[in-house]
Scaffold this motif. Structure first.
Motif, PDB file in Angstrom:
ATOM      1  N   THR A   6      65.637  17.854 122.386  1.00  0.00           N
ATOM      2  CA  THR A   6      64.511  17.188 121.731  1.00  0.00           C
ATOM      3  C   THR A   6      64.122  17.928 120.462  1.00  0.00           C
ATOM      4  N   PHE A   7      64.068  19.234 120.534  1.00  0.00           N
ATOM      5  CA  PHE A   7      63.725  20.046 119.370  1.00  0.00           C
ATOM      6  C   PHE A   7      64.734  19.818 118.240  1.00  0.00           C
ATOM      7  N   CYS A   8      66.029  19.853 118.563  1.00  0.00           N
ATOM      8  CA  CYS A   8      67.071  19.660 117.548  1.00  0.00           C
ATOM      9  C   CYS A   8      66.997  18.267 116.931  1.00  0.00           C
ATOM     10  N   ALA A   9      66.754  17.261 117.746  1.00  0.00           N
ATOM     11  CA  ALA A   9      66.646  15.895 117.230  1.00  0.00           C
ATOM     12  C   ALA A   9      65.464  15.768 116.281  1.00  0.00           C
ATOM     13  N   GLU A  10      64.332  16.375 116.645  1.00  0.00           N
ATOM     14  CA  GLU A  10      63.149  16.322 115.783  1.00  0.00           C
ATOM     15  C   GLU A  10      63.367  17.102 114.492  1.00  0.00           C
ATOM     16  N   MET A  11      64.027  18.241 114.561  1.00  0.00           N
ATOM     17  CA  MET A  11      64.300  19.031 113.360  1.00  0.00           C
ATOM     18  C   MET A  11      65.246  18.292 112.418  1.00  0.00           C
ATOM     19  N   LYS A  12      66.195  17.545 112.973  1.00  0.00           N
ATOM     20  CA  LYS A  12      67.107  16.756 112.147  1.00  0.00           C
ATOM     21  C   LYS A  12      66.326  15.701 111.374  1.00  0.00           C
ATOM     22  N   GLU A  13      65.369  15.053 112.036  1.00  0.00           N
ATOM     23  CA  GLU A  13      64.524  14.052 111.378  1.00  0.00           C
ATOM     24  C   GLU A  13      63.659  14.696 110.295  1.00  0.00           C
ATOM     25  N   VAL A  14      63.094  15.861 110.586  1.00  0.00           N
ATOM     26  CA  VAL A  14      62.264  16.571 109.607  1.00  0.00           C
ATOM     27  C   VAL A  14      63.102  16.954 108.394  1.00  0.00           C
ATOM     28  N   THR A  57      79.334  15.774 107.784  1.00  0.00           N
ATOM     29  CA  THR A  57      77.879  15.856 107.742  1.00  0.00           C
ATOM     30  C   THR A  57      77.469  16.131 106.305  1.00  0.00           C
ATOM     31  N   ILE A  58      76.621  15.264 105.752  1.00  0.00           N
ATOM     32  CA  ILE A  58      76.235  15.330 104.346  1.00  0.00           C
ATOM     33  C   ILE A  58      74.773  15.743 104.183  1.00  0.00           C
ATOM     34  N   ASN A  59      73.854  15.026 104.836  1.00  0.00           N
ATOM     35  CA  ASN A  59      72.407  15.246 104.705  1.00  0.00           C
ATOM     36  C   ASN A  59      71.957  15.204 103.244  1.00  0.00           C
ATOM     37  N   ASP A  80      75.659   7.922 110.758  1.00  0.00           N
ATOM     38  CA  ASP A  80      75.184   8.208 112.115  1.00  0.00           C
ATOM     39  C   ASP A  80      75.625   7.121 113.097  1.00  0.00           C
ATOM     40  N   ASN A  81      76.896   6.747 113.043  1.00  0.00           N
ATOM     41  CA  ASN A  81      77.525   5.775 113.943  1.00  0.00           C
ATOM     42  C   ASN A  81      77.036   4.343 113.771  1.00  0.00           C
ATOM     43  N   THR A  82      76.373   4.038 112.665  1.00  0.00           N
ATOM     44  CA  THR A  82      75.950   2.671 112.364  1.00  0.00           C
ATOM     45  C   THR A  82      76.665   2.223 111.093  1.00  0.00           C
ATOM     46  N   THR A  83      77.357   1.100 111.160  1.00  0.00           N
ATOM     47  CA  THR A  83      78.065   0.596 109.985  1.00  0.00           C
ATOM     48  C   THR A  83      77.053   0.190 108.926  1.00  0.00           C
ATOM     49  N   VAL A  84      77.209   0.765 107.723  1.00  0.00           N
ATOM     50  CA  VAL A  84      76.301   0.444 106.622  1.00  0.00           C
ATOM     51  C   VAL A  84      77.003  -0.364 105.530  1.00  0.00           C
ATOM     52  N   ILE A 102      72.197   9.633 103.684  1.00  0.00           N
ATOM     53  CA  ILE A 102      73.349   9.725 104.576  1.00  0.00           C
ATOM     54  C   ILE A 102      73.244  11.050 105.318  1.00  0.00           C
ATOM     55  N   ASN A 103      73.294  10.990 106.622  1.00  0.00           N
ATOM     56  CA  ASN A 103      73.284  12.214 107.425  1.00  0.00           C
ATOM     57  C   ASN A 103      74.726  12.596 107.773  1.00  0.00           C
ATOM     58  N   THR A 104      75.311  11.888 108.716  1.00  0.00           N
ATOM     59  CA  THR A 104      76.709  12.102 109.065  1.00  0.00           C
ATOM     60  C   THR A 104      77.472  10.838 108.722  1.00  0.00           C
TER      61      THR A 104
END
Length: 126
Positions: A6-14, A57-59, A80-84, A102-104
Motif C-alpha cells: 500500500t505504501f509503495c502504491a501510494e508513493m508511486k501516485e505521489v 519505466t519512464i515516469n 501501466d498495462n492499459t492500451t493508450v 507515462i509511468n511504465t
C-alpha cells in the motif's frame, strides 16, 4: 502500521503527481529523454509472424511520438498495462503540447503478414 504494498502504491501516485506538477511549472528535468525503438538498425526488420515487445519505466510526460508502421504490422503502446494508442499502416508524428504522463510503457509490435516489415517508433519525454 501500513502494509508495504500500500505504501509503495501510494508513493508511486505521489511521484507521478509531483512529476506532473513540476513539468506543468516548467521545473521538471532539464533534459528531455528520447527513446527510439527498435534500438538499432540491426533490428529494424521484423520477420513475418514475429513479435517485438519492450517494457520500460519512464515516469515522465510524453511530448512527441513519431511512428512508422506498415500494413500487416501492429504497434500497441500501453501505459501501466492499459492500451493508450495503437497503429497499423500509418506513419507520422503526434505532438502532445501539455504531454501525457507515462509511468511504465510497453511497446508491442506484431508482424501478422507473410513478409518481413520495417517499423520504428520514436518518443520524446519531458
Amino acid at each position: 502500521m501500513m502494509e508495504p504494498y500500500t505504501f509503495c502504491a501510494e508513493m508511486k501516485e505521489v511521484k507521478a503527481l509531483l512529476t506532473y506538477i513540476l513539468s506543468a511549472l516548467g521545473k521538471g528535468s532539464t533534459e528531455d529523454r528520447i527513446l527510439q525503438y527498435p534500438p538499432s538498425t540491426d533490428e529494424i526488420t521484423l520477420e513475418a509472424g514475429a513479435t517485438y515487445e519492450k517494457t520500460v519505466t519512464i515516469n515522465r510526460r510524453l511530448r512527441y511520438l513519431c511512428v512508422s508502421v506498415p500494413a500487416d504490422c501492429f504497434l500497441e503502446i500501453r501505459n501501466d498495462n492499459t492500451t493508450v494508442m495503437w497503429f497499423t499502416d500509418e506513419a507520422g508524428t503526434i505532438e502532445l503540447p501539455t504531454g501525457y504522463t507515462i509511468n511504465t510503457i510497453t511497446l508491442k509490435v506484431q508482424n501478422v503478414g507473410s513478409a518481413p516489415c520495417r517499423w520504428s517508433c520514436r518518443m520524446v519525454f519531458a
